[in-house]
Design a protein around this motif. Structure first.
Motif, PDB file in Angstrom:
ATOM      1  N   ASP A 113       3.891  -5.167  -5.956  1.00 14.61           N
ATOM      2  CA  ASP A 113       3.573  -3.877  -6.561  1.00 14.61           C
ATOM      3  C   ASP A 113       2.050  -3.735  -6.635  1.00 14.61           C
ATOM      4  O   ASP A 113       1.346  -4.686  -7.014  1.00 14.61           O
ATOM      5  N   ILE A 114       1.547  -2.569  -6.308  1.00 17.54           N
ATOM      6  CA  ILE A 114       0.112  -2.326  -6.299  1.00 17.54           C
ATOM      7  C   ILE A 114      -0.276  -1.591  -7.573  1.00 17.54           C
ATOM      8  O   ILE A 114       0.138  -0.439  -7.800  1.00 17.54           O
ATOM      9  N   GLU A 115      -1.048  -2.255  -8.419  1.00 17.19           N
ATOM     10  CA  GLU A 115      -1.502  -1.635  -9.661  1.00 17.19           C
ATOM     11  C   GLU A 115      -2.631  -0.644  -9.388  1.00 17.19           C
ATOM     12  O   GLU A 115      -3.256  -0.652  -8.319  1.00 17.19           O
ATOM     13  N   LYS A 116      -2.901   0.197 -10.372  1.00 16.55           N
ATOM     14  CA  LYS A 116      -3.985   1.160 -10.265  1.00 16.55           C
ATOM     15  C   LYS A 116      -5.320   0.438 -10.101  1.00 16.55           C
ATOM     16  O   LYS A 116      -5.566  -0.606 -10.707  1.00 16.55           O
ATOM     17  N   ASP A 117      -6.191   0.996  -9.242  1.00 13.40           N
ATOM     18  CA  ASP A 117      -7.533   0.453  -8.984  1.00 13.40           C
ATOM     19  C   ASP A 117      -7.494  -0.960  -8.412  1.00 13.40           C
ATOM     20  O   ASP A 117      -8.393  -1.769  -8.676  1.00 13.40           O
ATOM     21  N   SER A 118      -6.465  -1.257  -7.632  1.00 17.25           N
ATOM     22  CA  SER A 118      -6.416  -2.545  -6.938  1.00 17.25           C
ATOM     23  C   SER A 118      -7.211  -2.451  -5.632  1.00 17.25           C
ATOM     24  O   SER A 118      -7.435  -1.372  -5.088  1.00 17.25           O
ATOM     25  N   THR A 119      -7.636  -3.624  -5.147  1.00 21.87           N
ATOM     26  CA  THR A 119      -8.331  -3.701  -3.861  1.00 21.87           C
ATOM     27  C   THR A 119      -7.720  -4.829  -3.048  1.00 21.87           C
ATOM     28  O   THR A 119      -7.501  -5.932  -3.560  1.00 21.87           O
ATOM     29  N   LEU A 120      -7.429  -4.543  -1.792  1.00 25.12           N
ATOM     30  CA  LEU A 120      -6.816  -5.515  -0.897  1.00 25.12           C
ATOM     31  C   LEU A 120      -7.804  -5.862   0.212  1.00 25.12           C
ATOM     32  O   LEU A 120      -8.389  -4.970   0.830  1.00 25.12           O
ATOM     33  N   LYS A 149       5.761   4.863  -4.124  1.00 26.11           N
ATOM     34  CA  LYS A 149       6.207   3.824  -5.057  1.00 26.11           C
ATOM     35  C   LYS A 149       5.123   2.800  -5.362  1.00 26.11           C
ATOM     36  O   LYS A 149       5.322   1.917  -6.203  1.00 26.11           O
ATOM     37  N   HIS A 150       3.989   2.887  -4.656  1.00 31.81           N
ATOM     38  CA  HIS A 150       2.885   1.923  -4.827  1.00 31.81           C
ATOM     39  C   HIS A 150       3.368   0.492  -4.608  1.00 31.81           C
ATOM     40  O   HIS A 150       3.109  -0.408  -5.410  1.00 31.81           O
ATOM     41  N   GLN A 151       4.088   0.320  -3.517  1.00 31.42           N
ATOM     42  CA  GLN A 151       4.619  -0.999  -3.178  1.00 31.42           C
ATOM     43  C   GLN A 151       4.134  -1.414  -1.789  1.00 31.42           C
ATOM     44  O   GLN A 151       3.995  -0.576  -0.901  1.00 31.42           O
ATOM     45  N   LEU A 152       3.935  -2.712  -1.639  1.00 28.54           N
ATOM     46  CA  LEU A 152       3.484  -3.269  -0.364  1.00 28.54           C
ATOM     47  C   LEU A 152       4.468  -4.342   0.075  1.00 28.54           C
ATOM     48  O   LEU A 152       4.801  -5.254  -0.695  1.00 28.54           O
ATOM     49  N   VAL A 153       4.958  -4.218   1.302  1.00 28.05           N
ATOM     50  CA  VAL A 153       5.776  -5.276   1.894  1.00 28.05           C
ATOM     51  C   VAL A 153       4.970  -5.829   3.066  1.00 28.05           C
ATOM     52  O   VAL A 153       4.344  -5.077   3.809  1.00 28.05           O
ATOM     53  N   TYR A 154       4.968  -7.153   3.235  1.00 28.53           N
ATOM     54  CA  TYR A 154       4.078  -7.774   4.216  1.00 28.53           C
ATOM     55  C   TYR A 154       4.720  -9.030   4.786  1.00 28.53           C
ATOM     56  O   TYR A 154       5.658  -9.603   4.216  1.00 28.53           O
ATOM     57  N   SER A 155       4.187  -9.463   5.921  1.00 27.58           N
ATOM     58  CA  SER A 155       4.619 -10.709   6.538  1.00 27.58           C
ATOM     59  C   SER A 155       3.451 -11.274   7.338  1.00 27.58           C
ATOM     60  O   SER A 155       2.626 -10.517   7.863  1.00 27.58           O
ATOM     61  N   THR A 156       3.371 -12.604   7.428  1.00 28.29           N
ATOM     62  CA  THR A 156       2.247 -13.226   8.130  1.00 28.29           C
ATOM     63  C   THR A 156       2.752 -14.274   9.117  1.00 28.29           C
ATOM     64  O   THR A 156       3.801 -14.879   8.928  1.00 28.29           O
ATOM     65  N   ALA A 157       1.955 -14.458  10.163  1.00 30.24           N
ATOM     66  CA  ALA A 157       2.260 -15.462  11.185  1.00 30.24           C
ATOM     67  C   ALA A 157       1.031 -16.341  11.377  1.00 30.24           C
ATOM     68  O   ALA A 157       0.166 -16.047  12.202  1.00 30.24           O
ATOM     69  N   GLY A 158       0.952 -17.395  10.574  1.00 30.14           N
ATOM     70  CA  GLY A 158      -0.155 -18.335  10.678  1.00 30.14           C
ATOM     71  C   GLY A 158      -1.503 -17.772  10.291  1.00 30.14           C
ATOM     72  O   GLY A 158      -2.538 -18.371  10.581  1.00 30.14           O
ATOM     73  N   HIS A 159      -1.530 -16.625   9.636  1.00 36.60           N
ATOM     74  CA  HIS A 159      -2.784 -15.936   9.325  1.00 36.60           C
ATOM     75  C   HIS A 159      -3.238 -16.255   7.902  1.00 36.60           C
ATOM     76  O   HIS A 159      -2.415 -16.552   7.031  1.00 36.60           O
ATOM     77  N   PRO A 160      -4.550 -16.176   7.641  1.00 30.51           N
ATOM     78  CA  PRO A 160      -5.019 -16.370   6.262  1.00 30.51           C
ATOM     79  C   PRO A 160      -4.389 -15.351   5.319  1.00 30.51           C
ATOM     80  O   PRO A 160      -4.048 -14.240   5.740  1.00 30.51           O
TER      81      PRO A 160
END
Length: 374
Positions: free
Chosen positions: A305-312, A255-266
């Motif tokens: 949603d992650i588009e084509k040719d994205s960079t993380l 599905k080109h999807q990203l789910v994320y969570s952070t704990a005090g992180h940049p």
């Protein structure tokens, strides 16, 4: 048997010192000038050197400076033989690196006492040096072990590369990425407070815990639940007061999807082919305090949603908390600008960060993950 080097241009003094020292069971080597004395020192590596201050050519201070500048002779105890009594002269000798003084005329008992004291300090320095070498070797083995735990770069179905630069042999940064199943990729990067071995151990514990999925009845596909479980497990009251920040995400490659969570992180930085300036880049972060600070903390998920040719880009704060020569902190905003304009080359990013710092090494651990979505 300890070896002692005597450097004196007066043959009578050389003979006197040699006889006095050999009676005490020491092996004595002689040299009649500073240049010859340095050559002898480099050959035999004496435990102790007795050197006349006033000599033609290279004097005792110059010999001392040369000896002390050589790492191979770092534990050699250096005694200056002198007829100078003033405090200013002794200060000059100490500044040159001399460890002790013997005044002329030479008194037998004083010579024995100073030599014994000097050899004790030499032996102590040698023992400390050996222990330091053993410790450094063990730390290097530990650092190799940590590096061996890191995942290899990935090329398909997306490209993942990284740079891992601890501020010491061991650091508090750690990261991993692995497939939860054929369609879901877990990615995380954590940064433990502090440096060295005490920071490394909690990081490795988290890596092993997540990689083995040892936290039972946990939905590893939901980042907020993973952070909650880690917070329950690593409370600082039980982990040597070490807390850590973390960015954790799960990518669905279908599905080109990203789910994320952070704990005090940049925040992670998501760029696309259209991201030509900082306003086009997305900063992926959710509210949440570092893991281990307080019990029963609630973490939330973010979605993208992650588009084509994205960079993380996922990174630790060592990537931007860099003191510039004027004393000002470089900062996150400048780092984001640099990443957006870097044409996606990790080495270029590292080179620019290296040029910013004043010291040979970074003040903090630096880790950067780069994920390119084809």
């Amino acid at each position: 048997m300890f070896q002692i080097l005597v450097i004196d241009d007066d043959p009578a003094v050389q003979i006197l010192l040699k006889r006095m020292l050999e009676k005490q069971g020491y092996e004595v080597v002689g040299a009649s000038n500073g240049e010859e004395g340095i050559k002898q020192a480099l050959i035999c590596h004496p435990a102790l050197i007795i050197c006349d201050w006033i000599m033609p050519g290279m004097n005792g201070l110059e010999v001392c400076q040369c000896i002390k500048a050589n790492p191979e002779l770092s534990t050699t105890f250096f005694i200056l033989l002198t007829s100078l009594y003033s405090v200013a002269d002794r200060v000059k000798g100490l500044d040159a690196g001399a460890d002790d003084f013997i005044t002329k005329p030479i008194e037998h008992n004083e010579l024995q006492a100073r030599v014994r004291a000097g050899l004790r300090l030499h032996q102590l320095s040698r023992d400390l040096q050996i222990q330091k070498q053993i410790l450094e070797a063990e730390l290097e083995e530990a650092a190799e072990y940590v590096r061996s735990l890191l995942p290899p770069p990935m090329t398909e179905p997306l490209r993942i590369d990284f740079r891992f630069i601890p501020s010491r042999q061991l650091g508090g940064d750690c990261f991993d990425y692995y497939w939860l199943d054929s369609n879901y990729l877990a990615i995380y990067l954590l940064d433990t407070a502090g440096h060295g071995l005490r920071a490394t151990l909690p990081s490795i514990s988290v890596l092993n815990l997540l990689r083995s999925r040892a936290l039972k009845n946990l939905n590893y596909y939901q980042p907020s639940e993973v952070l909650r479980a880690l917070n329950d497990t690593f409370q600082i009251n039980y982990q040597n007061d070490k807390y850590f920040t973390i960015w954790y995400g799960v990518y669905n490659r279908i599905k080109h999807q990203l789910v994320y969570s952070t704990a005090g992180h940049p925040p992670a930085i998501l760029t696309t082919a259209k991201s030509t300036d900082i306003t086009k880049a997305k900063l992926l972060r959710t509210p949440g305090i570092p893991i281990g600070m307080f019990p029963q903390v609630k973490y939330v998920d973010g979605f993208c949603d992650i588009e084509k040719d994205s960079t993380l880009y996922i990174f630790s704060d060592g990537a931007y908390e860099i003191a510039k020569p004027d004393g000002m902190l470089w900062g996150l905003e400048n780092f984001v600008k640099m990443v957006v304009n870097s044409n996606y080359h990790l080495d270029q990013i590292i080179n620019q960060l290296t040029a910013l710092k004043q010291q040979e090494s970074f003040d903090d651990d630096l880790s950067i993950l780069q994920l390119k979505f084809h």
